[in-house]
Motif scaffolding. Structure first.
Motif, PDB file in Angstrom:
ATOM      1  N   THR A  51      35.165  48.227  41.517  1.00  9.23           N
ATOM      2  CA  THR A  51      35.752  46.977  41.072  1.00  9.23           C
ATOM      3  C   THR A  51      37.250  47.195  40.935  1.00  9.23           C
ATOM      4  O   THR A  51      37.715  48.326  40.799  1.00  9.23           O
ATOM      5  CB  THR A  51      35.170  46.513  39.721  1.00  9.23           C
ATOM      6  OG1 THR A  51      35.445  47.504  38.725  1.00  9.23           O
ATOM      7  CG2 THR A  51      33.677  46.260  39.816  1.00  9.23           C
ATOM      8  N   TYR A  64      33.422  38.826  44.908  1.00  7.04           N
ATOM      9  CA  TYR A  64      33.011  38.186  43.660  1.00  7.04           C
ATOM     10  C   TYR A  64      34.016  38.486  42.565  1.00  7.04           C
ATOM     11  O   TYR A  64      34.639  39.543  42.550  1.00  7.04           O
ATOM     12  CB  TYR A  64      31.640  38.712  43.215  1.00  7.04           C
ATOM     13  CG  TYR A  64      30.525  38.367  44.159  1.00  7.04           C
ATOM     14  CD1 TYR A  64      29.960  37.095  44.145  1.00  7.04           C
ATOM     15  CD2 TYR A  64      30.027  39.298  45.059  1.00  7.04           C
ATOM     16  CE1 TYR A  64      28.929  36.763  45.011  1.00  7.04           C
ATOM     17  CE2 TYR A  64      28.996  38.977  45.923  1.00  7.04           C
ATOM     18  CZ  TYR A  64      28.456  37.719  45.893  1.00  7.04           C
ATOM     19  OH  TYR A  64      27.445  37.392  46.750  1.00  7.04           O
ATOM     20  N   ASN A  97      34.105  38.880  38.524  1.00  9.40           N
ATOM     21  CA  ASN A  97      33.299  39.035  37.325  1.00  9.40           C
ATOM     22  C   ASN A  97      34.230  39.209  36.136  1.00  9.40           C
ATOM     23  O   ASN A  97      35.281  39.823  36.263  1.00  9.40           O
ATOM     24  CB  ASN A  97      32.378  40.250  37.427  1.00  9.40           C
ATOM     25  CG  ASN A  97      31.402  40.129  38.574  1.00  9.40           C
ATOM     26  OD1 ASN A  97      31.618  40.686  39.635  1.00  9.40           O
ATOM     27  ND2 ASN A  97      30.346  39.377  38.375  1.00  9.40           N
ATOM     28  N   LYS A 141      34.783  40.824  32.452  1.00  2.00           N
ATOM     29  CA  LYS A 141      34.299  41.873  31.557  1.00  2.00           C
ATOM     30  C   LYS A 141      35.032  41.740  30.231  1.00  2.00           C
ATOM     31  O   LYS A 141      36.197  41.339  30.182  1.00  2.00           O
ATOM     32  CB  LYS A 141      34.563  43.254  32.149  1.00  2.00           C
ATOM     33  CG  LYS A 141      33.746  43.534  33.395  1.00  2.00           C
ATOM     34  CD  LYS A 141      33.929  44.961  33.838  1.00  2.00           C
ATOM     35  CE  LYS A 141      33.034  45.243  35.027  1.00  2.00           C
ATOM     36  NZ  LYS A 141      33.078  46.647  35.424  1.00  2.00           N
ATOM     37  N   SER A 188      39.271  39.918  34.317  1.00  2.00           N
ATOM     38  CA  SER A 188      38.525  39.613  35.535  1.00  2.00           C
ATOM     39  C   SER A 188      38.658  40.770  36.498  1.00  2.00           C
ATOM     40  O   SER A 188      39.743  41.322  36.675  1.00  2.00           O
ATOM     41  CB  SER A 188      39.065  38.341  36.193  1.00  2.00           C
ATOM     42  OG  SER A 188      38.810  37.232  35.374  1.00  2.00           O
TER      43      SER A 188
END
Length: 88
Positions: free
Chosen positions: A22, A52, A54, A56, A65
């Motif tokens: 990520t 994508y 996501n 956290k 993000s």
């Protein structure tokens, strides 16, 4: 020596096969010196890469993000085809 574009740096990082990769905006800025990360992500998405976003939650309660590379779901493929996109 060939200069690697900001988009390619992001894509290379997210495409690594080891681990669950990520990348946050702050990480992209610090590692690669990319100033407008969200614009580069948008360009990669327009080129057909499934990325994508996501959210956290950090230990201090703040949210960040992170982006990750994924595979399109069947529903995403159907939607793209209905919208007139080519998957070739």
């Amino acid at each position: 020596m060939t200069k690697v574009s900001a988009k390619q740096k992001i894509l290379n990082y997210l495409s690594k096969t080891e681990g669950y990769n990520t990348l946050s905006v702050a990480q992209a800025q610090a590692r690669f010196g990319i100033t407008n990360v969200s614009a580069r992500i948008d360009e990669l998405r327009q080129e057909g890469h499934v990325i994508y976003t996501n959210t956290k939650t950090r230990g201090d309660g703040s949210k960040v993000s992170v982006y990750r590379l994924g595979k399109p779901t069947k529903a995403m493929v159907r939607t793209a085809l209905k919208a007139g996109y080519s998957l070739a």
